[in-house]
Write a protein that holds these residues in place. Structure first.
Motif, PDB file in Angstrom:
ATOM      1  N   ASN A 293       0.797  -1.227   0.000  1.00 30.44           N
ATOM      2  CA  ASN A 293       0.000   0.000   0.000  1.00 30.44           C
ATOM      3  C   ASN A 293       0.833   1.282   0.000  1.00 30.44           C
ATOM      4  N   ALA A 294       2.158   1.137  -0.059  1.00 24.56           N
ATOM      5  CA  ALA A 294       3.017   2.322   0.108  1.00 24.56           C
ATOM      6  C   ALA A 294       2.739   3.399  -0.936  1.00 24.56           C
ATOM      7  N   PHE A 295       2.235   2.976  -2.116  1.00 18.80           N
ATOM      8  CA  PHE A 295       1.912   3.966  -3.155  1.00 18.80           C
ATOM      9  C   PHE A 295       0.453   3.839  -3.612  1.00 18.80           C
ATOM     10  N   ALA A 296      -0.388   3.263  -2.738  1.00 22.48           N
ATOM     11  CA  ALA A 296      -1.802   3.101  -3.104  1.00 22.48           C
ATOM     12  C   ALA A 296      -2.589   4.244  -2.477  1.00 22.48           C
ATOM     13  N   HIS A 297      -3.486   4.831  -3.253  1.00 26.78           N
ATOM     14  CA  HIS A 297      -4.262   5.959  -2.727  1.00 26.78           C
ATOM     15  C   HIS A 297      -5.733   5.578  -2.723  1.00 26.78           C
TER      16      HIS A 297
END
Ligand code: KIV
Ligand code: ZN
Length: 504
Positions: A293-297
């Motif tokens: 999820n580090a780059f999930a918005h």
């Protein structure tokens, strides 16, 4: 006082990381991770603790012989037998390092070592002097430094530097430090160890309070120039400083952290996946830098912002860590050359025979899944190339499930060259399949953990399953991946059972 801006990255994934409960890597897995770490650009690779077991010794020796683009370190207690064994294991390396350690805190002296400060001072100096008979590349670690009397610690560092240590390491062994206080301690050591300018001051932080990265950065700020870390932050108990966090913090906040590392950050994502897959240590989805999820918005406002301008809600560019999410990479029409080129770009060097197996499996996956991402290739390589000898091989699997019927499974296994068929019912289809396998294999192992992860997005994503088994005092993990999660689960279960059989 050394104040240059270059930070030495000392990776201990294969030593402290391998001390994570339940992790045990075989030789091929260690070599594969070692090669990837070399490609990533780490400076020093701690390959293991040679005196601990013949397997550790052999692993360290092979890594030292094979990896010529970095320093290979071997751990040794501050005793001659350990130092001799460590040196034997690494002596063929391009730039071998002996890493010897001894506890210095009063609590360790009193209860563990039952030695006085004078005895420990003597022992540390002696060990380093002895090691200097083999090499000038010597690191000394003062175990439990963060709970050690600082004046005594400075005395120990002075003594070992005089004896020939070129790196002195300040471990927060029990993860007790608080960032600003840790910084204060590092500053004290820098200012009160008279010969510190002749050595590099290193730090090694554990994450018991979730502060390992913060402590590492605070130490750099006060003069530490080597950071000991692991990929994904794996390690004893709550783990170590995560390499990717320190490196990306330095890269992202260069205004506050004006330092440089030799890391090629574009290999971070694939290295993280490889380590997770081979160790069976799943990365938590919200893990900084490398979590799914580090780059999930999720929020609409954030999604809208990122679409208009990425930097509204992203402080790092996912491309900088090698993420290619959303970009179609390969499909079922891709040829062998394209796959080979992509794998080479990702850091895999495969023999023709390994490439045959990978390509065959790629075709199967591409048939089920329209888009094949680098993440998928990582797991295919891990499964096809890095697996241990198979006592049990899956021939076929049939499961029936749904609502209103009792789940049943039929499994065909090749057991030592003979085909065996097992049938069972279960609480669900995975339970039924596992029961069918265990009836055939007659295992007495206990299932400790079962986790399912989706490797990429979409309902056609490959499911990545990790199974942890215990038999007596042996704990092993197995991983399996497939767009069908029941097949992935059975693969993971068989990998773990094969590990138990192999270890026997
Ligand atoms: O945590 C620790 O103190 C260690 C040393 C051996 C460096 O791992
Ligand atoms: Zn440690």
């Amino acid at each position: 006082m050394k104040q240059d801006s270059r930070i030495i990255i000392f990776d201990t994934t294969l030593r402290d990381g391998e001390q994570s409960p339940g992790v045990s890597l075989n030789m091929e897995e260690k070599i594969q991770i070692g090669r990837q770490l070399e490609k990533l650009g780490i400076d020093v690779l701690e390959a293991g603790f040679p005196v601990a077991s013949p397997g550790d010794y052999e692993g360290v020796q092979r890594l030292a012989r094979e990896l010529k683009g970095l320093q290979v370190a071997a751990l040794a207690r501050a005793v001659r037998k350990d130092i001799d064994t460590a040196w034997e294991a690494i002596r063929d390396g391009a730039n071998p390092r002996i890493h010897t350690f001894l506890a210095t805190s009063d609590i360790h002296l009193k209860y563990k070592l039952r030695k006085t400060r004078e005895e420990v001072l003597e022992m540390a100096g002696e060990a380093v002097k002895y090691a200097s008979g083999f090499t000038s590349n010597i690191e000394f670690s003062a175990e439990d430094a963060s709970r050690t009397d600082l004046d005594f610690l400075c005395q120990v560092f002075e003594r070992v530097i005089d004896a020939g240590a070129t790196t002195v390491n300040f471990p927060d062994t029990v993860g007790y430090a608080i960032p600003w206080d840790f910084g204060r301690m590092i500053k004290y050591v820098m200012e009160n160890t008279s010969n510190i300018h002749k050595a590099v001051l290193s730090i090694h932080c554990h994450n018991d309070l979730g502060l390992a990265t913060a402590n590492a950065l605070s130490a750099i700020n006060e003069g530490a120039r080597q950071v000991e870390c692991t990929i994904n932050g794996i390690g004893e108990r709550a783990g170590n400083t995560a390499m990717e966090e320190v490196v990306m913090a330095i890269r992202t906040r260069h205004d506050c952290l004006p330092y440089e590392t030799n890391i090629n950050t574009r290999h971070i994502s694939s290295t993280s996946r490889m380590v997770s897959m081979l160790t069976g240590m799943i990365v938590q989805p919200n893990k900084a830098v490398v979590g799914a999820n580090a780059f999930a918005h999720e929020s609409g406002i954030h999604q809208d912002g990122v679409l208009k301008e990425r930097t509204t809600y992203e402080v790092m560019d996912p491309k900088d860590i090698g993420l290619t999410h959303g970009r179609l990479v390969l499909g079922k029409h891709s040829g062998r050359h394209a796959i080979k080129a992509k794998l080479e770009e990702m850091g895999y060097e495969l023999s023709d025979e390994e490439m045959d197996r990978v390509f065959k499996r790629f075709k199967v996956v591409a048939d089920k899944k329209k888009e094949v991402f680098p993440e998928d290739l990582d797991v295919i390589v891990a499964e096809e190339v890095l697996r241990i000898p198979e006592t049990y091989k899956l021939i076929y699997l049939h499961v029936a499930g749904g609502s209103g019927i009792r789940p049943t499974a039929t499994v065909g296994l090749d057991i030592d060259g003979e085909e065996k068929i097992g049938v069972s019912i279960g609480a669900g289809p995975i339970d039924a399949a596992f029961n069918a396998v265990s009836n055939l294999v007659h295992t007495r192992s206990k299932l400790l953990r079962f986790t399912v992860n989706s490797i990429t997005g979409g309902t056609d994503a490959q499911g990545e399953v990790t199974v942890r088994l215990q038999e007596g005092d042996r704990v092993v993990t197995g991983q399996g991946a497939d767009p069908d999660i029941i097949t992935a689960s059975v693969r993971a279960y068989l990998t773990a059972l094969n590990r138990l059989a192999y270890r026997k």
